[in-house]
Write a protein that holds these residues in place. Structure first.
Motif, mmCIF file in Angstrom:
data_model
loop_
_atom_site.group_PDB
_atom_site.id
_atom_site.type_symbol
_atom_site.label_atom_id
_atom_site.label_comp_id
_atom_site.label_asym_id
_atom_site.label_seq_id
_atom_site.Cartn_x
_atom_site.Cartn_y
_atom_site.Cartn_z
ATOM 1 N N GLY A 31 37.577 22.291 -9.919
ATOM 2 C CA GLY A 31 37.371 21.054 -9.161
ATOM 3 C C GLY A 31 37.664 21.225 -7.683
ATOM 4 N N ALA A 32 38.774 21.875 -7.362
ATOM 5 C CA ALA A 32 39.139 22.078 -5.959
ATOM 6 C C ALA A 32 38.155 23.010 -5.261
ATOM 7 N N LEU A 33 37.694 24.032 -5.955
ATOM 8 C CA LEU A 33 36.728 24.950 -5.356
ATOM 9 C C LEU A 33 35.394 24.259 -5.095
ATOM 10 N N THR A 34 34.943 23.443 -6.043
ATOM 11 C CA THR A 34 33.688 22.714 -5.869
ATOM 12 C C THR A 34 33.787 21.743 -4.711
ATOM 13 N N ALA A 35 34.890 21.026 -4.608
ATOM 14 C CA ALA A 35 35.073 20.074 -3.510
ATOM 15 C C ALA A 35 35.101 20.790 -2.165
ATOM 16 N N ARG A 36 35.722 21.939 -2.104
ATOM 17 C CA ARG A 36 35.802 22.683 -0.848
ATOM 18 C C ARG A 36 34.435 23.202 -0.420
ATOM 19 N N ILE A 37 33.623 23.641 -1.382
ATOM 20 C CA ILE A 37 32.299 24.162 -1.056
ATOM 21 C C ILE A 37 31.380 23.040 -0.582
ATOM 22 N N ALA A 38 31.433 21.876 -1.250
ATOM 23 C CA ALA A 38 30.527 20.760 -0.938
ATOM 24 C C ALA A 38 31.069 19.834 0.139
ATOM 25 N N GLN A 39 32.160 20.170 0.750
ATOM 26 C CA GLN A 39 32.851 19.292 1.685
ATOM 27 C C GLN A 39 32.007 18.886 2.888
ATOM 28 N N ASP A 40 31.322 19.800 3.515
ATOM 29 C CA ASP A 40 30.612 19.505 4.756
ATOM 30 C C ASP A 40 29.112 19.312 4.569
ATOM 31 N N ARG A 41 28.650 19.132 3.361
ATOM 32 C CA ARG A 41 27.219 18.964 3.130
ATOM 33 C C ARG A 41 26.804 17.518 3.329
ATOM 34 N N ARG A 42 25.657 17.335 3.991
ATOM 35 C CA ARG A 42 25.117 15.995 4.207
ATOM 36 C C ARG A 42 24.167 15.595 3.089
ATOM 37 N N LEU A 43 23.592 16.552 2.404
ATOM 38 C CA LEU A 43 22.599 16.288 1.362
ATOM 39 C C LEU A 43 23.128 16.827 0.035
ATOM 40 N N ARG A 44 23.149 15.943 -0.989
ATOM 41 C CA ARG A 44 23.580 16.351 -2.331
ATOM 42 C C ARG A 44 22.604 15.815 -3.354
ATOM 43 N N VAL A 45 22.358 16.578 -4.392
ATOM 44 C CA VAL A 45 21.548 16.129 -5.520
ATOM 45 C C VAL A 45 22.516 15.554 -6.545
ATOM 46 N N LEU A 46 22.440 14.236 -6.772
ATOM 47 C CA LEU A 46 23.342 13.588 -7.711
ATOM 48 C C LEU A 46 22.869 13.732 -9.146
ATOM 49 N N ASP A 47 21.560 13.659 -9.361
ATOM 50 C CA ASP A 47 21.019 13.776 -10.711
ATOM 51 C C ASP A 47 19.569 14.217 -10.625
ATOM 52 N N ARG A 48 19.117 14.909 -11.652
ATOM 53 C CA ARG A 48 17.733 15.375 -11.710
ATOM 54 C C ARG A 48 17.280 15.302 -13.161
ATOM 55 N N VAL A 49 16.063 14.798 -13.355
ATOM 56 C CA VAL A 49 15.526 14.698 -14.708
ATOM 57 C C VAL A 49 14.078 15.174 -14.689
ATOM 58 N N GLY A 50 13.722 15.943 -15.707
ATOM 59 C CA GLY A 50 12.354 16.404 -15.840
ATOM 60 C C GLY A 50 11.510 15.325 -16.502
ATOM 61 N N LEU A 51 10.350 15.065 -15.918
ATOM 62 C CA LEU A 51 9.441 14.061 -16.469
ATOM 63 C C LEU A 51 8.292 14.706 -17.224
ATOM 64 N N GLY A 52 8.102 15.963 -17.050
ATOM 65 C CA GLY A 52 7.022 16.706 -17.686
ATOM 66 C C GLY A 52 6.954 18.070 -17.042
ATOM 67 N N PRO A 53 5.991 18.894 -17.451
ATOM 68 C CA PRO A 53 5.882 20.212 -16.828
ATOM 69 C C PRO A 53 5.515 20.081 -15.345
ATOM 70 N N GLY A 54 6.400 20.512 -14.488
ATOM 71 C CA GLY A 54 6.149 20.450 -13.048
ATOM 72 C C GLY A 54 6.452 19.104 -12.416
ATOM 73 N N ASP A 55 6.860 18.107 -13.188
ATOM 74 C CA ASP A 55 7.165 16.771 -12.664
ATOM 75 C C ASP A 55 8.659 16.504 -12.831
ATOM 76 N N HIS A 56 9.270 15.938 -11.810
ATOM 77 C CA HIS A 56 10.687 15.597 -11.923
ATOM 78 C C HIS A 56 11.052 14.473 -10.955
ATOM 79 N N ALA A 57 12.186 13.840 -11.258
ATOM 80 C CA ALA A 57 12.746 12.792 -10.409
ATOM 81 C C ALA A 57 14.180 13.184 -10.077
ATOM 82 N N MET A 58 14.589 12.904 -8.847
ATOM 83 C CA MET A 58 15.939 13.239 -8.405
ATOM 84 C C MET A 58 16.549 12.057 -7.662
ATOM 85 N N ILE A 59 17.843 11.918 -7.791
ATOM 86 C CA ILE A 59 18.588 10.982 -6.957
ATOM 87 C C ILE A 59 19.346 11.836 -5.947
#
Length: 94
Positions: A31-59
């Motif tokens: 947990g501490a290592l993940t927080a330290r790595i992602a600390q200064d990032r402005r863009l994060r992928v919160l969730d991703r789901v596949g809708l079909g082959p080659g199709d996906h949605a991301m938050i």
């Protein structure tokens, strides 16, 4: 002719022991290592789901704002901002 000498066995055991200790430390402090790595990032992928082959949605979260990105094969990507106030409303209330 011996296949492995005692000094080779001792070196291999020390290396594997050090590797095991390093693995245990990473798992224990994940947990501490993940927080330290992602600390200064402005863009994060919160969730991703596949809708079909080659199709996906991301938050995505960009500077504390959430967006829905839908990518469909053969169509341009659609980016839609998510309203944070919509999450606070009870279901069925507009």
């Amino acid at each position: 002719m011996d296949l492995l000498r005692p000094d080779q066995i001792l070196t291999l055991a020390a290396f594997l022991g050090g590797l095991g200790l390093l693995w245990w430390l990473v798992i224990r402090n994940r947990g501490a290592l993940t927080a330290r790595i992602a600390q200064d990032r402005r863009l994060r992928v919160l969730d991703r789901v596949g809708l079909g082959p080659g199709d996906h949605a991301m938050i995505l979260r960009v500077d504390a704002r959430d967006f829905l990105l839908v990518r469909l094969k053969g169509a341009p990507a659609v980016l839609h901002p998510l309203d944070p106030a919509a999450d606070a409303r009870p279901e069925g209330v507009q």
